[in-house]
Write an enzyme that holds these catalytic residues in place. Structure first.
Site, short mmCIF file in Angstrom:
data_model
loop_
_atom_site.label_atom_id
_atom_site.label_comp_id
_atom_site.label_asym_id
_atom_site.label_seq_id
_atom_site.Cartn_x
_atom_site.Cartn_y
_atom_site.Cartn_z
N ARG A 92 0.85 -1.20 0.00
CA ARG A 92 0.00 0.00 0.00
C ARG A 92 0.88 1.24 0.00
NH1 ARG A 92 -5.56 0.63 3.40
NH2 ARG A 92 -6.33 2.49 2.39
N ARG A 98 -8.01 1.76 -0.34
CA ARG A 98 -8.04 0.33 -0.06
C ARG A 98 -8.51 -0.47 -1.27
NH1 ARG A 98 -12.23 -2.46 1.44
NH2 ARG A 98 -12.03 -4.50 2.43
N ASN A 105 -3.84 -6.35 -6.03
CA ASN A 105 -3.46 -7.66 -5.53
C ASN A 105 -4.35 -8.77 -6.06
OD1 ASN A 105 -1.07 -7.53 -3.77
ND2 ASN A 105 -2.26 -5.97 -2.71
N ASN A 131 0.08 -9.11 1.77
CA ASN A 131 -1.17 -8.55 2.32
C ASN A 131 -2.06 -7.90 1.26
OD1 ASN A 131 -0.88 -9.23 5.08
ND2 ASN A 131 0.73 -7.69 5.24
N ASP A 159 1.44 -13.06 13.97
CA ASP A 159 0.59 -12.52 15.04
C ASP A 159 0.59 -13.45 16.25
OD1 ASP A 159 -0.42 -10.40 13.24
OD2 ASP A 159 -1.40 -12.07 12.24
N HIS A 187 -5.67 -11.19 9.35
CA HIS A 187 -4.36 -10.61 9.63
C HIS A 187 -4.47 -9.11 9.38
CE1 HIS A 187 -0.11 -9.89 9.88
NE2 HIS A 187 -0.06 -9.47 8.63
#
Length: 333
Positions: A92, A98, A105, A131, A159, A187
């Site tokens: 990003r 977004r 992606n 991501n 995480d 995530h």
């Protein structure tokens, strides 16, 4: 010694791959008797950099590393692979919406899903790291219909490791003493780090529930959760670069357990295709506690979920369902 397995790493000229490939080639991930052939994929403009990585791998003189295949072509990278570590993705950028990131992606993981479908072994194990990992994983699976959905996973082990480390630091024990933490959901900053079902195993062998060991419910319900949820952003703020070393370690942990299995009585966190367990939305890649044997994961069932925990699961599940719907719309389906 076994026949070599072919392991693909995408985004291979990047930071995470640089920290990852040595562990794979050395035997830390797939075992010290498992030879590997590394397939390294990146974009054409990164081929010179990738060539430097290949030189370093050769210079390590690792007995288990049988060959290295650097390429910018998907048909070469995905050919007959046993494992796909999909690390590369569009980051990003400042000012990027977004939906724009998602669209970029979707294009990448749609293409890589088709490459998996066309060129990889049907038994290939796929871990998506780039991501938004959960939704990218869902897209890749969607466009690889010949590969079973259960062979796709998204990385939430980073995480999970962050949660374990925070508890270990708080209690004053080694991280290996903290067992059965859980990362639920996405995530992202909506993830739910949950240690209600976890234990601390002290050096003398005694076991204590994590809540009893920490003795601070307010910390566990507030600061602990926020620290884990926002750890990636904190690393970027401090380093001016995203997590690479810890991400590479988590990838290795994830694949080691998928390949070699979890210990008796213990589970780990993996983003896997939801079957609706714990009221998670179906058709999304959702992080659950899983046990693994014979390279097959199963979701741990029957854990009691209180009203507060359920509200946390609902938030992250809603985000994933929204991402799924947006991604499918971008695909034109």
């Amino acid at each position: 010694m076994s026949d070599p397995i072919r392991v693909l790493v995408t985004g291979a000229a990047g930071q995470i791959a640089y920290s990852l490939v040595y562990s794979i080639a050395k035997g830390d991930v797939f075992g010290d008797k498992q030879p590997v052939i590394l397939h390294l994929l990146d974009i054409p403009m990164m081929m010179e950099v990738l060539g430097g990585l290949v030189m370093e791998l050769h210079d390590c003189a690792l007995p288990l590393l049988r060959d290295v295949v650097p390429t910018d072509k998907e048909e070469v990278a995905f050919k007959d692979i046993d494992v796909a570590l999909l690390v590369g993705a569009m980051p990003r950028k400042e000012g990027m919406e977004r939906k724009d990131l998602l669209a970029a992606n979707v294009k990448i993981f749609k293409s890589q899903g088709r490459a998996l479908d066309q060129y990889a072994k049907k038994t290939v194990k796929v871990l998506v790291v780039g991501n938004p990992a959960n939704t990218n994983c869902m897209i890749a699976s969607r466009f690889a219909p010949s590969v079973p959905p259960e062979n796709f996973s998204a990385l939430t082990r980073l995480d999970h490791n962050r949660a374990v480390a925070q508890v270990a630091l708080r209690v004053g024990v080694s991280s290996c003493c903290v067992r059965n933490a859980i990362i639920w959901g996405n995530h992202s900053s909506t993830q739910f780090p949950d240690v209600r079902h976890g234990t601390v195993v002290y050096p003398d062998g005694t076991r204590t529930n994590i809540y009893d060991a920490v003795k601070d419910d307010s910390w566990l319900k507030n600061e602990f959760i926020k620290t884990v949820q926002n750890r990636g952003a904190a690393v970027i703020k401090a380093r001016k670069l995203s997590s690479a070393l810890s991400a590479a370690k988590a990838i290795g942990d994830h694949m080691r357990d998928w390949w070699q299995g979890t210990r008796e009585g213990e589970w780990v966190s993996m983003g896997v295709m939801s079957d609706g367990s714990y009221n998670a939305p179906k058709g999304v890649i959702f992080s659950f506690p899983v046990k693994i044997a014979d390279k097959k994961w199963t979701i741990v069932q029957g854990l009691p979920i209180d009203e507060w925990s359920n509200s946390m699961l609902e938030v992250t599940g809603h985000e994933l369902a929204t991402e799924r719907n947006d991604a499918v719309a971008v695909c034109g389906e």
